[in-house]
Design an enzyme around this catalytic site. Structure first.
Site, short mmCIF file in Angstrom:
data_model
loop_
_atom_site.label_atom_id
_atom_site.label_comp_id
_atom_site.label_asym_id
_atom_site.label_seq_id
_atom_site.Cartn_x
_atom_site.Cartn_y
_atom_site.Cartn_z
N ARG A 163 -0.41 3.37 -6.86
CA ARG A 163 0.61 4.20 -7.50
C ARG A 163 1.94 3.45 -7.53
O ARG A 163 2.57 3.26 -6.50
CB ARG A 163 0.78 5.54 -6.77
N ASP A 442 6.47 13.63 2.96
CA ASP A 442 6.87 12.49 2.15
C ASP A 442 8.06 12.90 1.30
O ASP A 442 8.64 13.96 1.50
CB ASP A 442 5.71 11.93 1.33
#
Length: 528
Positions: A163, A442
């Site tokens: 990603r 996160d």
């Protein structure tokens, strides 16, 4: 400086980086940036234009009239490679060396190596990540801990998916014609240049997760980059395969159009649930009648999130693509009783996903791989369930926009502040994946915390105990939570950290007159 005209490297050059930042690789990245950077800039301006219309209550979100022909068409995606057919459990994590080895060995079907929300984009981590992944692709990656424990890859490992950063983030250490390069193109370009041919030779391919998109035009940009990248390296078209995270409310209304734009290179869509909640709050930030309750109560059984999950499954399967579920952010503990509570929540979450039609799901911790795997094995014995089409589903714009019910509490406000400060502190020290209160936090969960406090303060939300959320209350709680963190961690750890800076940044973002688009943009200035 670098040997490539118009390209300047301002970050420190470790010996290992010379294998990554070669003249050929930098020329490749610069070619993509020069051609596609202007389109990226226009699309960032387009985001601001649409948001301004929503802020002024001149634009109502919904399915696009101008692309109805695409949604009504009979097209299908190009196909799914063999090693992406079964993705029932995927594990995600940052690109540090130990994490990559453990994730590839975890027993999950795929590992998403994350340059984005699970990583703080320090120059060192971004470049070390490229070195680490190049070694992993060639199965040469090893790691020895400070205690002397050795880590290496098992014979059987997960399929690698990378990603890159979102379109909004820049890489300030690589200047192209005097401007910071888009982080997305840097991450994609360097990985693809060094590894695509090697991956093909080893029977897999260059696979990517694409984050944070807000329109099918951004998907078109990625598709054009993919086409050019394959041509430049003389790799056949349709070799790149991508999964797009649907993690903005904007993208939820353009799922089919995103699939269509990337139809030669896409294999599926993913419910990026935490960023999606963040986007939902941020998009309606100016609406005092659209306040969201405590974030820990905004779970996937809420109508707007369940509708989003079901629509994604319907849309992807209609086009021959996969529907990936969201993150189980829980972390197993050493307490068996607490663990059983955690596992029960994960099982319920994954059962909902597989019954909605998802073909796989995400976990953040290797200890949850067998828990999630067991649910999908029981209810989806075949590699995927793309054959289930759900023609009976009639999900409307109102379903995606329905507000969840629940209270706004002092505990919710304090939790947002606590998580926000501790996450930002870790992030500006270079760590983007932080265990807090038995959850793996996160950037997405920190964004919810930050933007929710901003929303409650702007509109004078009422707490369950009758108090109004005011600037004075928020600032007092920031001081109290900061004192609590210091007491919990001890003076030595507290003063070795950057908690005062983190609390200052959180306070500035939470009380600002205007809502910042991303906390990672001002926080990036704190990184070397």
């Amino acid at each position: 400086m670098s040997a490539v005209k118009g390209v300047e490297i301002t970050g420190a050059m470790k010996p290992a980086y010379k294998k990554i930042l070669t003249p050929e690789a930098l020329k490749f990245v610069a070619t993509l940036v020069r051609k596609h950077g202007p389109t990226r800039d226009k699309l960032m301006a387009y985001r601001e234009e649409r948001q301004a219309l929503v802020d002024a209550k001149k634009l109502k979100l919904g399915f696009l009239k101008e692309t109805k022909k695409i949604r009504d068409g009979k097209w299908q995606i190009a196909g799914i490679p063999a090693d992406l057919q079964d993705r029932r459990v995927e594990i995600t994590g940052p690109v540090d060396r130990k994490m990559i080895i453990n994730a590839l060995n975890s027993g999950a079907k795929c590992f998403m190596a994350d340059f984005e929300d699970a990583s703080s984009p320090t120059w060192e981590l971004m470049m070390d990540g490229q070195v680490n992944l190049a070694d992993a692709v060639r199965r040469k990656i090893t790691y020895t801990s400070p205690e002397g424990k050795e880590y290496k890859l098992n014979p059987q490992i997960a399929t690698l998916i990378v990603r890159p950063r979102g379109w909004h983030l820049l890489e300030k250490h690589i200047l192209i014609d005097g401007k910071p390069a888009p982080g997305a193109i840097v991450d994609f370009g360097l990985f693809f240049f060094h590894n695509a041919k090697e991956q093909i030779k080893r029977g897999t391919g260059p696979y990517f997760y694409l984050p944070k998109m807000q329109s099918h035009l951004e998907a078109r940009l990625w598709n054009n980059i993919f086409k050019d990248a394959q041509n430049l390296l003389k790799i056949p078209q349709k070799t790149i395969k991508a999964t797009v995270l649907i993690e903005t409310i904007w993208a939820a209304f353009e799922m089919e159009e995103i699939l269509y734009e990337l139809r030669d290179h896409i294999v599926g869509l993913n419910c990026g649930r935490w960023d999606y909640i963040f986007s939902f709050i941020k998009t309606f930030r100016n609406y005092g009648d659209r306040l969201i309750p405590d974030r820990l109560g905004v779970t996937m059984d809420k109508h707007f999130l369940d509708s989003y999950s079901k629509l994604l499954c319907q849309v992807t399967h209609k086009r021959g693509a996969q529907a990936m579920g969201g993150m189980a952010a829980f972390i197993p503990t050493k307490d068996p009783a607490k663990n059983e509570e955690v596992f029960a929540k994960v099982r319920a979450d994954k059962l909902r996903e597989v019954m909605n039609g998802h073909d796989g799901t995400w976990v953040a911790h290797p200890g949850l791989v067998p828990v999630a795997m067991a649910v999908f094995d029981e209810h989806m014995p075949q590699p995927n369930q793309i054959d289930k089409k759900f023609p009976e589903r009639r999900i409307k714009a109102e379903d995606l926009l329905q507000l969840p019910e629940g209270q706004i509490t002092e505990g919710g406000l304090r939790n947002n502040i606590n998580v926000g400060i501790q996450y930002i502190e870790a992030w500006i020290r270079g760590n983007g994946c932080v265990p807090l209160h038995n959850l793996m936090e996160d950037a997405a969960t920190a964004e919810i915390s930050r933007v929710q406090v901003w929303q409650w303060l702007k509109h004078g939300a009422k707490l369950a105990d009758g108090r109004t959320v005011t600037r004075a209350l928020v600032l007092a709680m920031i001081d109290e939570e900061l004192a609590g963190i210091r007491k919990q961690l001890g003076d030595e750890r507290y003063y070795q950290g950057r908690f005062a800076e983190a609390a200052g940044l959180f306070a500035r973002l939470a009380t600002a007159p205007q809502c910042a688009d991303f906390l990672t943009l001002p926080a990036y200035d704190y990184l070397d």
